[in-house]
Design a protein around this motif. Structure first.
Motif, PDB file in Angstrom:
ATOM      1  N   ILE A  56      34.049  -4.201 -16.934  1.00  0.00           N
ATOM      2  CA  ILE A  56      34.218  -5.546 -16.371  1.00  0.00           C
ATOM      3  C   ILE A  56      34.562  -5.452 -14.886  1.00  0.00           C
ATOM      4  O   ILE A  56      34.016  -6.188 -14.066  1.00  0.00           O
ATOM      5  N   CYS A  57      35.450  -4.554 -14.538  1.00  0.00           N
ATOM      6  CA  CYS A  57      35.926  -4.479 -13.154  1.00  0.00           C
ATOM      7  C   CYS A  57      34.966  -3.768 -12.217  1.00  0.00           C
ATOM      8  O   CYS A  57      34.882  -4.118 -11.046  1.00  0.00           O
ATOM      9  N   MET A  80      32.370 -11.563  -6.159  1.00  0.00           N
ATOM     10  CA  MET A  80      32.754 -11.109  -7.501  1.00  0.00           C
ATOM     11  C   MET A  80      33.442  -9.753  -7.419  1.00  0.00           C
ATOM     12  O   MET A  80      34.462  -9.527  -8.073  1.00  0.00           O
ATOM     13  N   ASN A  81      32.890  -8.868  -6.625  1.00  0.00           N
ATOM     14  CA  ASN A  81      33.468  -7.537  -6.473  1.00  0.00           C
ATOM     15  C   ASN A  81      34.868  -7.616  -5.865  1.00  0.00           C
ATOM     16  O   ASN A  81      35.791  -6.953  -6.326  1.00  0.00           O
ATOM     17  N   ILE A  84      37.193  -9.265  -8.718  1.00  0.00           N
ATOM     18  CA  ILE A  84      37.348  -8.597 -10.014  1.00  0.00           C
ATOM     19  C   ILE A  84      37.878  -7.172  -9.897  1.00  0.00           C
ATOM     20  O   ILE A  84      38.709  -6.754 -10.697  1.00  0.00           O
ATOM     21  N   TRP A  88      41.622  -4.580 -12.057  1.00  0.00           N
ATOM     22  CA  TRP A  88      41.587  -3.468 -12.998  1.00  0.00           C
ATOM     23  C   TRP A  88      42.988  -3.052 -13.418  1.00  0.00           C
ATOM     24  O   TRP A  88      43.236  -2.732 -14.575  1.00  0.00           O
TER      25      TRP A  88
END
Length: 163
Positions: A56-57, A80-81, A84, A88
């Protein structure tokens, strides 16, 4: 992509090693006693949680790296990067605290979920209440030292301060 495969392979190897140990312990079971494989299941679940949190991360980062070499990353993927990837650590907290939470709930079934969460996260409720009470006392003392004069904006000393 090699990173993803490596993590999955190592999680499977870990689960297999624990399964082999539990299988070797089967010879010590009494006749009629069932095989539980409790540690194998727990390790498998924790491994799945780890792999899912990792994917996901870091999947937006992998996609970004692939797209960046060819066309340049879309702005949505960059955001998004940036959002997200730092999460983690939060997801890993879930990976490592969930087994402790489940173990505590098994040992204390009458206790509530909040109590288990407080115990697992080592939150001292008494210390928290004491700290909040001392903050309230400090705020209360500060407000009794002076009063605001509405017309000038200055603080006028109270009679208790003058005497």
């Amino acid at each position: 992509a090699l990173y993803n495969v490596t993590i999955v392979v190592f999680m499977l190897m870990l689960t297999h090693a624990i399964w082999k140990q539990e299988r070797a312990m089967d010879r010590f079971l009494t006749p009629g006693q069932e095989k539980r494989r409790k540690q194998t299941r727990r390790t498998y679940k924790q491994g799945v949680r780890y792999v899912v949190s990792y994917l996901i991360c870091w999947m937006p980062t992998f996609i970004w790296a692939i797209i960046d070499h060819s066309h340049g990353p879309p702005v949505v993927l960059v955001y998004m990067n940036l959002i997200i990837a730092p999460l983690w650590g939060f997801f890993l907290g879930g990976v490592y605290f969930v087994p402790r939470y489940e173990t505590y709930r098994e040992k204390n079934p009458s206790g509530g979920r909040l109590q288990a969460l407080v115990h697992v996260l080592n939150i001292d409720i008494d210390l928290l209440e004491t700290t909040l009470a001392s903050v309230d006392d400090t705020i209360g003392n500060e407000t009794t030292l002076a009063s605001d004069d509405d017309t000038t904006g200055n603080q006028t000393p109270l009679l208790s301060e003058i005497a």
